[in-house]
Design a protein around this motif. Structure first.
Motif, short mmCIF file in Angstrom:
data_model
loop_
_atom_site.label_atom_id
_atom_site.label_comp_id
_atom_site.label_asym_id
_atom_site.label_seq_id
_atom_site.Cartn_x
_atom_site.Cartn_y
_atom_site.Cartn_z
N HIS A 59 35.97 41.43 51.72
CA HIS A 59 36.72 41.01 50.57
C HIS A 59 36.80 39.34 50.54
N LEU A 60 37.14 38.80 51.60
CA LEU A 60 36.97 37.42 51.61
C LEU A 60 35.80 36.72 51.25
N ILE A 61 34.83 37.48 52.02
CA ILE A 61 33.38 36.93 51.67
C ILE A 61 33.25 36.88 50.05
N GLY A 96 51.20 21.37 55.13
CA GLY A 96 50.96 20.79 53.50
C GLY A 96 50.08 21.65 52.87
N GLY A 97 49.54 22.66 53.32
CA GLY A 97 48.40 23.54 52.61
C GLY A 97 49.27 24.50 51.62
N ARG A 98 48.45 25.16 50.67
CA ARG A 98 48.83 26.17 50.05
C ARG A 98 47.97 27.41 50.05
N VAL A 99 48.66 28.51 49.77
CA VAL A 99 48.04 29.89 50.06
C VAL A 99 48.19 30.56 48.67
N PRO A 100 47.23 30.68 47.99
CA PRO A 100 45.91 31.17 48.68
C PRO A 100 44.67 29.92 48.11
N ASP A 101 45.52 28.86 47.70
CA ASP A 101 44.44 27.86 47.18
C ASP A 101 43.60 27.00 48.33
N ASP A 102 44.45 26.58 49.36
CA ASP A 102 43.64 26.12 50.32
C ASP A 102 43.13 27.01 51.36
N VAL A 103 44.07 28.02 51.70
CA VAL A 103 43.66 28.97 52.73
C VAL A 103 43.77 30.40 52.16
N VAL A 153 44.75 44.65 47.10
CA VAL A 153 44.79 43.27 46.81
C VAL A 153 45.83 42.65 45.96
N ARG A 154 46.42 41.68 46.71
CA ARG A 154 47.71 40.89 46.04
C ARG A 154 47.38 39.51 45.93
N GLY A 157 44.03 34.95 46.38
CA GLY A 157 43.45 34.14 45.19
C GLY A 157 42.66 35.02 44.45
N GLY A 158 42.57 34.70 43.15
CA GLY A 158 41.54 35.78 42.21
C GLY A 158 40.21 35.94 42.46
N SER A 159 39.35 36.10 41.61
CA SER A 159 37.86 36.28 41.90
C SER A 159 37.23 34.80 41.94
#
Lengths: 332, 332
Positions: free
Chosen positions: A169-171, A259-266, A324-325, A329-331
């Motif tokens: 899914h991550l890939i 300082g990171g954001r989830v899911p944007d950065d990780v 999936v939540r 992040g989205g697609s």
DNA sequence: GATGGAGATGTAATCGATTACATAGATGAG
DNA sequence: CTCATCTATGTAATCGATTACATCTCCATC
């Protein structure tokens, strides 16, 4: 404490008759039955089950051994077990090993000592031979965790394929640097999930970077600490697949504290779908295990074993699914 | 299964001698001891504890009855119990009542049946007379929940004063419209926390508005649903004191789903300080109970009862404390 | 060398219920 | 009326360990 003899004396019958009344075995006139019941009432008599246990050599009790009572995942499995047990008149007792294999072995001894009729292990960290020898003589079922290459009846999901599913899914979302927070490597479940992770990478021609695989112990704290290490890498991961939800939440907190954001950065994916997975923000993408059903099935198998039946196919693999939540992040 | 007789025969001694070797009661020559041990080894003998239990009329096992195994608060208390029990060679078994008072009564019967030497109840929802009658004859300790006006040994915090403390904290922050999400009213603990809430309001000359008190059942879902009702009021609360952390988290989620912010629009205080209280964002201001210590103390009391000692003072109130975090805002 | 005491071991009762087997009484068929 | 059958109940063995009490051996003491 009144015993069956006292009741017999008071009702002017023999202990055999009292026993017959107690267990509703026929061949007692209504009249004597009443007399016995009265005597029981008057003496406030409660049968001492130890006597019965000894004579019948069975306790109608099963023991469930849990690695960590604190873990919400197991409580749900337990509810499934309880539901089936109650239905069949069995008591359920719980043993908490606190992740200590020594304690686990101790609980195993409860069986030959005849304290319970059967056991369900939600953990399998003791020597395989020991467990197998016991399982040959007594009813034992494994659930969730299992032992490799054994024919002790087992109920679980396919951890390899579900880990692969999660990683894929991550890939698909475009990630190439995907880390894995594994469980302890002495637990087969952890090794399976790691294997699934590797399989997914290989199938998509992504080189596995050993630095991206870190061992935790299924606790929130370990997820947090290990993630801090990952983030300190020269080339930190853009996605993390954690072997359970609690570590996943730890990972998210660590990313944020840096300082990171989830899911944007990780992006983060968990495993188990405990209640908190849907409550926490961002809500967790995770593998949902059918916890209640695992418990039910395990108890059903155990009952079959206790009643002397054969359980036929010995490994039961229940379906899981990827939920999936928001945490990955989205697609993208 | 080999019994003590088989061992005796093989070692050419009497069962009495075997028993003496087993229990390490002196008066056995080293030589016979060795012979017996060999026989035990060869036969793979495990003593059947049912026989011992029956004869000694004790099981060195205690049962802990929990209202809801899913609730993380109880698992911590349980760990405290386990620690002390293990130290004293007692086994701990768990009974989950799933909040069902009928099941609770069933577990109570385990005592006169002699399956365990004593019980700790982390719940007290059955008829007081029944519980008291049992407690007169058998070792029973209550922890967390308790029964009013009874002298069954009890370990808990002072729920009234801690609820007052929590509410006062909100008042000090300037809030006047403070709601309370209570637990089920048939539980004394819930009533105590409600009482503390009222006391705090009264002491600061704030009129209690009945619409601001809503009954939940300690679950996340109930906290969520009941908060939605509160937010729909003509004059919604600016602060919420929930009777446990899970409901508090439910409340926060509800506020957010209605577009509000915590603590800016609504301040929230919880109760218990479960692990998630510090992980969730915003982290929860809450009353920290000494869960582990409650468990320890309860088990210590139970041991005293089992060993026939008197426990002296029968109500033990342990200190709690208010943990201030992010969910109720700074010094507004 | 008799006496006593200590230590090692055995014998058998015991815990409380269940149950195989025995017995007494009732009923029915012939 | 007799015998077989069935039902209700009692007697006593049994489950496996523990333990009070008995017995036996050995050694020291006077």
């Amino acid at each position: 404490m009144a015993s069956i003899k006292d009741v017999a004396k008071r009702a002017n019958v023999s202990t055999a008759t009292v026993s017959r009344v107690l267990r509703n075995a026929g061949n007692v006139t209504e009249e004597t039955r009443q007399r016995v019941l009265e005597a029981i009432e008057e003496l406030n008599y409660q049968p001492n089950v130890l006597g019965r246990y000894l004579r019948r050599m069975e306790t109608e009790t099963v023991l469930v051994v849990v690695p960590d009572i604190t873990n919400p995942f197991f409580s749900k499995v337990l509810r499934g077990i309880e539901a089936v047990a109650l239905e069949h008149g069995y008591q359920v007792l719980l043993g908490d090993t606190q992740n200590d294999a020594r304690l686990e072995e101790q609980y195993l001894n409860v069986l030959p000592q005849r304290q319970v009729d059967g056991m369900i292990f939600l953990t399998a960290r003791i020597r395989k031979e020991l467990m197998e020898e016991m399982a040959r003589q007594f009813p034992i079922v494994l659930a969730c965790e299992y032992l490799e290459g054994t024919d002790i009846p087992t109920v679980s999901i396919d951890n390899i394929s579900s880990a692969r599913k999660a990683t894929e899914h991550l890939i698909r979302l475009g990630h190439r640097r995907i880390a894995h927070l594994s469980g302890p490597m002495n637990i087969i479940l952890s090794r399976d999930r790691l294997r699934g992770y590797y399989q997914a990478l290989a199938q998509h021609d992504i080189d596995a970077d050993p630095a991206l695989v870190q061992e935790g112990d299924f606790t929130y704290e370990s997820g947090y600490n290990v993630t801090l290490k990952l983030l300190a890498l020269e080339e930190p991961p853009t996605a993390i697949f954690a072997a359970n939800d609690e570590m996943a939440i730890g990972a998210i907190k660590a990313v944020r504290h840096r300082g990171g954001r989830v899911p944007d950065d990780v992006a983060v994916v968990g495993f188990d779908d405990i209640q908190m997975a849907s409550i926490f923000e961002p809500s967790l993408t995770t593998i949902a295990q059918p916890m209640f059903e695992i418990g039910q099935k395990a108890m059903e198998l155990l009952l079959q074993l206790i009643e002397g039946g054969n359980v036929g196919r010995r490994q039961f693999v229940l379906p899981d699914r990827l939920v999936v939540r928001d945490s990955c992040g989205g697609s993208a």
